[in-house]
Enzyme design. Sequence first.
Site, PDB file in Angstrom:
ATOM      1  N   TYR A  93       0.834  -1.208   0.000  1.00 62.33           N
ATOM      2  CA  TYR A  93       0.000   0.000   0.000  1.00 62.33           C
ATOM      3  C   TYR A  93       0.866   1.254   0.000  1.00 62.33           C
ATOM      4  CZ  TYR A  93       0.780   0.620   5.103  1.00 62.33           C
ATOM      5  OH  TYR A  93       1.349   0.809   6.344  1.00 62.33           O
ATOM      6  N   CYS A  94       0.288   2.357  -0.498  1.00 60.96           N
ATOM      7  CA  CYS A  94       0.911   3.674  -0.385  1.00 60.96           C
ATOM      8  C   CYS A  94      -0.132   4.619   0.188  1.00 60.96           C
ATOM      9  CB  CYS A  94       1.505   4.139  -1.730  1.00 60.96           C
ATOM     10  SG  CYS A  94       0.321   4.233  -3.099  1.00 60.96           S
ATOM     11  N   TRP A  95      -0.082   5.905  -0.162  1.00 56.96           N
ATOM     12  CA  TRP A  95      -0.985   6.875   0.477  1.00 56.96           C
ATOM     13  C   TRP A  95      -2.444   6.616   0.102  1.00 56.96           C
ATOM     14  CZ3 TRP A  95      -1.645   9.869   4.380  1.00 56.96           C
ATOM     15  CH2 TRP A  95      -2.594  10.906   4.352  1.00 56.96           C
ATOM     16  N   SER A 101       2.501   2.317  -4.849  1.00 62.18           N
ATOM     17  CA  SER A 101       2.281   0.886  -4.599  1.00 62.18           C
ATOM     18  C   SER A 101       2.056   0.144  -5.918  1.00 62.18           C
ATOM     19  CB  SER A 101       1.094   0.667  -3.652  1.00 62.18           C
ATOM     20  OG  SER A 101      -0.062   1.320  -4.118  1.00 62.18           O
ATOM     21  N   TYR A 122      -3.311   3.759   2.398  1.00 62.99           N
ATOM     22  CA  TYR A 122      -3.339   4.128   3.823  1.00 62.99           C
ATOM     23  C   TYR A 122      -4.628   4.888   4.166  1.00 62.99           C
ATOM     24  CZ  TYR A 122      -2.524   6.713   8.104  1.00 62.99           C
ATOM     25  OH  TYR A 122      -2.678   7.262   9.357  1.00 62.99           O
TER      26      TYR A 122
END
Length: 359
Positions: A93-95, A101, A122
């Site tokens: 995952y990323c933001w 991601s 996130y």
Amino acid sequence: MSHRGPVRVADRHAFHTLIDARSPAEYALDHIPGAINCPVLDDDERRIVGTIYKQQGAFEARRVGGAMVAANLARHLRERFADQPASWKPLVYCWRGGMRSGSMVTWLRLVGWDAQQLAGGYKAWRRHVIDRLAELAPQLPLRVICGPTGSAKTRVLQALAARGAQVLDLEACARHRGSVLGAWPGVEQPSQTAFETALLHALEPFDLQRTMYVEAESSKIGRLAVPQPLVQRLRASPCIEIGASVPARLDFLLRDYANLGDDPALLARQLGVLRELHGKQVIARWQEWAQAGALAPLFAELVALHYDPLYARSQSTHLHQWATRHTLASDDLSAAGIDDLATQVLALDDAPAPGSAKA
């Protein structure tokens, strides 16, 4: 077997490794429990790409950023991911589940691993934390341990936990004792978001059919705000008061807050915060004691003039079942005395608490 459809927060346990592809600074602020940080852009690179995006546009930012991402992914493949078997299933995952991601998942899948991207990133986790805390809080079968400062409430909670009771330690999650002098020596408080993540992580394994013990806290612990649904549940729950004698409390405070004597200048500064409440003369006297390391007279006056009047005012206002509380008297807050209080608290749970309904 490959995961079908978008991967949601609730599906995260089906994967071998949870990878946070954000920068180290974002990860440090808060992350999904158990996630490892494998940034596709570090803090400096992220700042550089952001500046290029603003000054030169998206294409140039992607061109420069793409080279950085490729270099970081190559390093992770050589180092962090080198020992993973062909059957490895990571979730990345990323933001918000975008390019950072996405690029990592593309490369991991090219290698042959069944990598997946967390839908919403996130931000989806953050929404999950807020929603779950709001959903769980009204169901929590809480008993609130009360008592003026120096009543060893936190130690009683720890003694309860050691006996297998369910304990929500808000101060441990906040890394702060909640009072004006309650900072943990040498320990920073977490971010507000990490505090809320820690609360959910502590609550999720609990059995909602069994009593949970929590300490009476105000809506703020240090600089952190306790989530409102939890504050409301705490205030509506049955109370158990530790009625410890003043000599026992002062004796306990001198042991438990002994670290305050380590930095007299800091202690004197912290006491300055109370000037508006107690006036210049009183604070000057307290600060002199602090500078001289005279904790015994300082704590005696803090208890008599600050903590106890505050406690008397706040409990009946904030705790709705205060009038029907159980009070456990004690003139011994040694380790044995605390253990005895824990025994008495557990014995109360065998009888229904006054005014309570089983959750």
